[in-house]
Design a protein around this motif. Structure first.
Motif, PDB file in Angstrom:
ATOM      1  N   LYS A   1       0.857  -1.118  -0.034  1.00  0.00           N
ATOM      2  CA  LYS A   1      -0.106   0.001   0.027  1.00  0.00           C
ATOM      3  C   LYS A   1       0.880   1.101   0.063  1.00  0.00           C
ATOM      4  O   LYS A   1       1.821   1.372   0.862  1.00  0.00           O
ATOM      5  CB  LYS A   1      -0.903  -0.016   1.147  1.00  0.00           C
ATOM      6  N   GLU A   2       0.612   2.242  -0.859  1.00  0.00           N
ATOM      7  CA  GLU A   2       1.327   3.474  -0.928  1.00  0.00           C
ATOM      8  C   GLU A   2       0.426   4.472   0.054  1.00  0.00           C
ATOM      9  O   GLU A   2      -0.540   4.692  -0.064  1.00  0.00           O
ATOM     10  CB  GLU A   2       1.354   3.964  -2.410  1.00  0.00           C
ATOM     11  N   PHE A   3       1.347   5.252   0.789  1.00  0.00           N
ATOM     12  CA  PHE A   3       1.009   6.334   1.692  1.00  0.00           C
ATOM     13  C   PHE A   3       1.070   7.760   0.855  1.00  0.00           C
ATOM     14  O   PHE A   3       2.497   8.122   0.658  1.00  0.00           O
ATOM     15  CB  PHE A   3       1.458   6.173   3.018  1.00  0.00           C
TER      16      PHE A   3
ATOM     17  N   GLY B   1       9.469  10.821  13.401  1.00  0.00           N
ATOM     18  CA  GLY B   1      10.066  11.171  12.078  1.00  0.00           C
ATOM     19  C   GLY B   1      10.327   9.879  11.303  1.00  0.00           C
ATOM     20  O   GLY B   1      10.369  10.183  10.143  1.00  0.00           O
ATOM     21  N   ALA B   2      10.910   8.971  11.962  1.00  0.00           N
ATOM     22  CA  ALA B   2      11.250   7.744  11.113  1.00  0.00           C
ATOM     23  C   ALA B   2      10.302   7.044  10.486  1.00  0.00           C
ATOM     24  O   ALA B   2      10.239   6.658   9.562  1.00  0.00           O
ATOM     25  CB  ALA B   2      12.171   6.664  12.195  1.00  0.00           C
ATOM     26  N   LEU B   3       9.006   7.160  11.237  1.00  0.00           N
ATOM     27  CA  LEU B   3       7.706   6.568  10.636  1.00  0.00           C
ATOM     28  C   LEU B   3       7.139   7.187   9.488  1.00  0.00           C
ATOM     29  O   LEU B   3       6.840   6.633   8.731  1.00  0.00           O
ATOM     30  CB  LEU B   3       6.820   6.353  11.920  1.00  0.00           C
ATOM     31  N   MET B   4       7.484   8.535   9.499  1.00  0.00           N
ATOM     32  CA  MET B   4       6.825   9.408   8.239  1.00  0.00           C
ATOM     33  C   MET B   4       7.634   9.150   7.046  1.00  0.00           C
ATOM     34  O   MET B   4       7.334   9.211   6.019  1.00  0.00           O
ATOM     35  CB  MET B   4       6.989  10.921   8.961  1.00  0.00           C
ATOM     36  N   TYR B   5       9.020   9.175   7.412  1.00  0.00           N
ATOM     37  CA  TYR B   5      10.204   8.889   6.261  1.00  0.00           C
ATOM     38  C   TYR B   5       9.805   7.584   5.845  1.00  0.00           C
ATOM     39  O   TYR B   5       9.808   7.194   4.548  1.00  0.00           O
ATOM     40  CB  TYR B   5      11.461   8.966   6.894  1.00  0.00           C
ATOM     41  N   HIS B   6       9.550   6.564   6.673  1.00  0.00           N
ATOM     42  CA  HIS B   6       9.260   5.296   6.302  1.00  0.00           C
ATOM     43  C   HIS B   6       8.127   5.094   5.208  1.00  0.00           C
ATOM     44  O   HIS B   6       7.974   4.456   4.130  1.00  0.00           O
ATOM     45  CB  HIS B   6       9.305   4.173   7.275  1.00  0.00           C
ATOM     46  N   LEU B   7       7.059   6.015   5.801  1.00  0.00           N
ATOM     47  CA  LEU B   7       5.626   5.677   4.810  1.00  0.00           C
ATOM     48  C   LEU B   7       5.663   6.413   3.732  1.00  0.00           C
ATOM     49  O   LEU B   7       5.313   5.903   2.649  1.00  0.00           O
ATOM     50  CB  LEU B   7       4.514   6.252   5.977  1.00  0.00           C
ATOM     51  N   LEU B   8       6.542   7.496   3.602  1.00  0.00           N
ATOM     52  CA  LEU B   8       6.673   8.318   2.233  1.00  0.00           C
ATOM     53  C   LEU B   8       7.609   7.614   1.474  1.00  0.00           C
ATOM     54  O   LEU B   8       7.072   7.596   0.349  1.00  0.00           O
ATOM     55  CB  LEU B   8       7.344   9.582   2.810  1.00  0.00           C
ATOM     56  N   PHE B   9       8.540   6.943   1.925  1.00  0.00           N
ATOM     57  CA  PHE B   9       9.761   6.397   0.934  1.00  0.00           C
ATOM     58  C   PHE B   9       9.909   5.108   0.892  1.00  0.00           C
ATOM     59  O   PHE B   9      10.739   4.424  -0.021  1.00  0.00           O
ATOM     60  CB  PHE B   9      10.934   7.178   1.228  1.00  0.00           C
ATOM     61  N   GLY B  10       9.127   4.462   1.559  1.00  0.00           N
ATOM     62  CA  GLY B  10       9.342   2.982   1.508  1.00  0.00           C
ATOM     63  C   GLY B  10      10.523   2.469   2.263  1.00  0.00           C
ATOM     64  O   GLY B  10      10.914   1.132   1.923  1.00  0.00           O
ATOM     65  N   ARG B  11      11.328   3.016   2.832  1.00  0.00           N
ATOM     66  CA  ARG B  11      12.525   2.695   3.597  1.00  0.00           C
ATOM     67  C   ARG B  11      12.622   3.492   4.871  1.00  0.00           C
ATOM     68  O   ARG B  11      12.018   4.361   5.018  1.00  0.00           O
ATOM     69  CB  ARG B  11      13.611   2.870   2.405  1.00  0.00           C
ATOM     70  N   MET B  12      13.565   2.828   5.715  1.00  0.00           N
ATOM     71  CA  MET B  12      13.874   3.642   6.913  1.00  0.00           C
ATOM     72  C   MET B  12      14.850   4.281   6.735  1.00  0.00           C
ATOM     73  O   MET B  12      15.858   4.606   5.869  1.00  0.00           O
ATOM     74  CB  MET B  12      14.107   2.334   7.905  1.00  0.00           C
ATOM     75  N   PRO B  13      15.138   5.474   7.517  1.00  0.00           N
ATOM     76  CA  PRO B  13      16.059   6.524   7.527  1.00  0.00           C
ATOM     77  C   PRO B  13      17.473   5.757   7.789  1.00  0.00           C
ATOM     78  O   PRO B  13      17.722   5.248   8.739  1.00  0.00           O
ATOM     79  CB  PRO B  13      15.520   7.602   8.470  1.00  0.00           C
ATOM     80  N   TRP B  14      18.341   6.150   7.160  1.00  0.00           N
ATOM     81  CA  TRP B  14      19.830   5.775   7.128  1.00  0.00           C
ATOM     82  C   TRP B  14      19.972   4.337   7.310  1.00  0.00           C
ATOM     83  O   TRP B  14      20.693   3.684   8.045  1.00  0.00           O
ATOM     84  CB  TRP B  14      20.503   6.377   8.436  1.00  0.00           C
TER      85      TRP B  14
ATOM     86  N   LYS C   1      24.949  10.763  11.378  1.00  0.00           N
ATOM     87  CA  LYS C   1      25.779  12.150  11.219  1.00  0.00           C
ATOM     88  C   LYS C   1      25.655  12.803   9.655  1.00  0.00           C
ATOM     89  O   LYS C   1      26.276  13.781   9.717  1.00  0.00           O
ATOM     90  CB  LYS C   1      27.161  12.139  11.935  1.00  0.00           C
ATOM     91  N   LYS C   2      25.434  11.798   8.684  1.00  0.00           N
ATOM     92  CA  LYS C   2      25.499  12.295   7.341  1.00  0.00           C
ATOM     93  C   LYS C   2      24.027  13.211   6.853  1.00  0.00           C
ATOM     94  O   LYS C   2      23.156  12.769   7.728  1.00  0.00           O
ATOM     95  CB  LYS C   2      25.804  11.134   6.547  1.00  0.00           C
ATOM     96  N   GLU C   3      24.063  13.825   5.861  1.00  0.00           N
ATOM     97  CA  GLU C   3      22.685  14.434   5.523  1.00  0.00           C
ATOM     98  C   GLU C   3      21.758  13.256   5.389  1.00  0.00           C
ATOM     99  O   GLU C   3      21.969  12.193   4.626  1.00  0.00           O
ATOM    100  CB  GLU C   3      23.343  15.295   4.403  1.00  0.00           C
ATOM    101  N   LEU C   4      20.529  13.735   5.540  1.00  0.00           N
ATOM    102  CA  LEU C   4      19.452  12.652   5.423  1.00  0.00           C
ATOM    103  C   LEU C   4      19.003  12.714   3.953  1.00  0.00           C
ATOM    104  O   LEU C   4      18.958  13.845   3.234  1.00  0.00           O
ATOM    105  CB  LEU C   4      18.176  13.045   6.254  1.00  0.00           C
ATOM    106  N   GLU C   5      19.126  11.502   3.295  1.00  0.00           N
ATOM    107  CA  GLU C   5      18.776  11.599   1.974  1.00  0.00           C
ATOM    108  C   GLU C   5      17.401  11.507   1.650  1.00  0.00           C
ATOM    109  O   GLU C   5      16.456  10.759   2.460  1.00  0.00           O
ATOM    110  CB  GLU C   5      19.271  10.073   1.418  1.00  0.00           C
ATOM    111  N   ILE C   6      16.850  12.290   0.728  1.00  0.00           N
ATOM    112  CA  ILE C   6      15.312  12.162   0.421  1.00  0.00           C
ATOM    113  C   ILE C   6      15.216  11.728  -1.078  1.00  0.00           C
ATOM    114  O   ILE C   6      15.410  12.197  -2.111  1.00  0.00           O
ATOM    115  CB  ILE C   6      15.054  13.613   0.234  1.00  0.00           C
ATOM    116  N   PRO C   7      14.864  10.444  -0.976  1.00  0.00           N
ATOM    117  CA  PRO C   7      14.850   9.611  -2.100  1.00  0.00           C
ATOM    118  C   PRO C   7      13.821  10.008  -3.267  1.00  0.00           C
ATOM    119  O   PRO C   7      14.181   9.761  -4.295  1.00  0.00           O
ATOM    120  CB  PRO C   7      14.445   8.305  -1.699  1.00  0.00           C
ATOM    121  N   ASN C   8      12.803  10.810  -2.979  1.00  0.00           N
ATOM    122  CA  ASN C   8      11.835  11.186  -4.092  1.00  0.00           C
ATOM    123  C   ASN C   8      11.280  12.554  -3.531  1.00  0.00           C
ATOM    124  O   ASN C   8      10.317  12.664  -2.615  1.00  0.00           O
ATOM    125  CB  ASN C   8      10.884  10.245  -4.319  1.00  0.00           C
TER     126      ASN C   8
END
Length: 585
Positions: free
Chosen positions: A109-111, A206-219, A240-247
């Motif tokens: 399912k896509e969110f 924040g991690a939950l939002m990232y996971h729902l939006l991009f289908g993967r967990m941060p870092w 400590k690296k910049e957070l990647e925004i996949p899409n």
């Protein structure tokens, strides 16, 4: 699983075994009348020491007993049973016909951005309730597996925060938790050393939002290739690296939401949001979130110095932008605004210039919004601070930050300083002694000294809190935050205006009965009304139609106020107490 269908657990018959975990099993059960419930069976010999309180009671059960919030399953029953010579505890909660976010993600399912924001707001609403208890509760395990969607209603407002197996009271001793028993990509860095805080839960959201939006967990990294003893260090270094925004091209994904997620996922606790309510306001766009690196603290000579570029001209429509609340506006006009605009006139009559005021009341009722427009109405410059911006764990640094704040305000006077969640920065000093309380006491002394005669220097301090009775009383006395004003749920006139405001730029049918909508939403806060209009808009979009009165009524019928009535009654009692104190003075 220990039990199968039709087996009996205490007074409950098993309908269906749901899940088996490391220390617990979950079942769908029914009582003698046929009513369905969830039953969690906990093996007491397998519980970790962080799951037991100082009285030998299980944290999860004790927390459910005292929790009463729309986004948390209601407590029903608990007890113990003996199975194969071992003691088991059982916890029974209300039954929700639905699936977890984990199940939804696994079903591909896509969110959307809208879905993700709505889910996050209601999870944060539950966390705000938990964090605001007399003994603050930290959930410690917010993941897609711990959020349940009620499929019977189909409303995103009906998600439930579940699985309190790692929850604890904030004042309990620190205990380090094994990485094998948690999802490490959802866990804030400080959790790996045993510490936890309000901000630890916000990191997980924040991690939950990232996971729902991009289908993967941060870092996300493959930890299976890393030696077990090095995994935590490896994980923390990657963060400590910049957070990647996949899409970044997702529909409705804007810079504000990206910065909001990045702020929630900041490595340092002080760089995250100060509270769940602030996080909600950021998601809803009520406060502007810049790139988190813009306001990071920089080390200077071994200590931390906070940048103070917070001052902005207060430009806007003032009170005209606030629906309703006319009585409060009139009171402020007479007691504060006229004095600030014409201080010389009042001084001639021996009337003192006020130094500050306190806005208090239930969460999500617009205290920050009101303060901003108050500054516009007065015509002063405006400075906005949250406790995390001023508070430092270095000795004497908090006091220095407070001093710098007032120095800049005076230099740029006339200025209004606004500090939200003030109880987190200046708590009562009569709760016992510790290094933390000593530093808080020094911070209280610092602001008391700074607030002497600030009104005469063109500086007015506005503070906001959900918990006025948790602020040090010295800050509420004459010459400090002497004016106190209650910001409660919007009145009928305000609710009617809010519906008009939220609908005005959307396609809706003629014939919306705003008076009736206002009647149906008594005790709803402004954020709830925005949610209702958004949900009705979503319904209309799916049907390819305009928003109708029937749609709005249907959403209202299936939506509970985010602030429970019991909590509103508590705030009303606090209000009466404060008003009586002011009358006596």
């Amino acid at each position: 699983m220990l039990y199968k269908k039709t087996d009996q657990i205490a007074n409950y018959e098993v309908i269906f075994p749901i899940r088996e975990g490391r220390y617990a099993e979950t079942y769908r059960v029914k009582d003698s009348s046929g009513k369905k419930f969830f039953l969690k069976l906990l093996c007491t010999t397998k519980l970790g020491r962080w799951q037991i309180d100082e009285n030998g009671k299980i944290n999860e059960i004790e927390i459910y007993k005292i929790s009463n919030h729309h986004n948390i399953c209601n407590y029903v029953d608990d007890g113990t049973v003996i199975i194969n010579g071992q003691q088991y505890a059982y916890l029974v909660t209300e039954y929700i016909g639905g699936e977890t976010l984990f199940q939804s993600v696994n079903a591909n399912k896509e969110f959307s951005v809208y879905d993700t924001k709505e889910i996050a707001v209601h999870v944060l609403s539950a966390l705000s309730y938990l964090h605001g208890q007399e003994r603050p509760i930290i959930h410690n395990n917010v993941t897609i597996e711990g959020v349940l969607q009620d499929l019977n209603t189909g409303l995103l407002s009906d998600v439930k925060l579940i699985d309190f197996g790692n929850a604890r009271f904030l004042d309990q001793p620190l205990v380090r938790q094994e990485i094998e028993n948690i999802n490490p990509f959802y866990i804030a860095p400080e959790r790996f050393s045993g510490a936890c805080s309000v901000q630890s839960d916000l990191y997980s959201v924040g991690a939950l939002m990232y996971h729902l939006l991009f289908g993967r967990m941060p870092w996300f990294v493959d930890l299976s290739r890393v030696e077990p003893e090095s995994r935590i260090d490896y994980l923390n270094q990657s963060r400590k690296k910049e957070l990647e925004i996949p899409n970044s091209e997702l529909f409705e994904l804007d810079e504000q939401l990206i910065n909001t997620i990045k702020t929630a996922l900041a490595y340092d606790v002080a760089d995250r949001f100060s509270s769940a309510d602030e996080f909600i306001r950021a998601i809803q766009g009520d406060i502007v979130v810049e790139h988190p690196n813009n306001n990071r603290k920089v080390k200077i000579g071994g200590s931390e110095e906070t940048t103070t570029e917070h001052i902005k001209p207060a430009k806007g429509n003032g009170f005209a932008a606030i629906a309703g609340m006319q009585e409060l506006k009139d009171t402020l006009q007479e007691e504060v605004i006229d004095v600030l605009r014409e201080p010389e006139k009042y001084a001639q009559y021996g009337l003192s210039i006020p130094n500050g005021m306190l806005l208090y009341g239930p969460p999500r009722c617009g205290k920050t919004f009101f303060a901003k427009h108050f500054a516009e109405e007065v015509g002063y410059n405006y400075m906005f601070f949250k406790p995390g911006t001023l508070k430092s764990h270095f000795v004497n640094e908090t006091e220095k930050n407070i001093s710098k704040m007032f120095k800049e305000a005076i230099e740029k006077a006339p200025t209004i300083i606004f500090i939200e969640e003030i109880n987190g920065l200046f708590p009562r000093r009569d709760k016992g002694s510790s290094s933390v309380h000593e530093m808080s006491s020094n911070a209280v002394d610092a602001i008391l000294a700074e607030m002497d005669n600030t009104g005469k220097q063109g500086v007015f301090v506005v503070c906001a809190t959900n918990y006025p009775d948790r602020i040090d009383p010295a800050l509420l006395g004459a010459g400090r935050l002497e004016k106190k004003y209650y910001i409660g749920p919007p009145d009928k006139e305000a609710r009617e205006a809010m519906f008009k405001l939220n609908l005005q730029h959307r396609p809706y049918e003629i014939g919306i009965d705003y008076d009736k909508l206002a009647e149906l939403t008594e005790n709803f806060v402004s954020a709830d009304i925005e949610l209702i209009v958004n949900a009705a808009s979503r319904m209309a979009l799916k049907q390819g139609a305009k928003i109708t009165m029937a749609m709005l009524e249907e959403v209202i019928a299936n939506t509970m106020p985010s602030v429970p009535l019991k909590e509103l009654r508590h705030f009303d009692e606090v209000r009466k107490r404060f008003e009586n104190q002011q009358d006596d003075s």
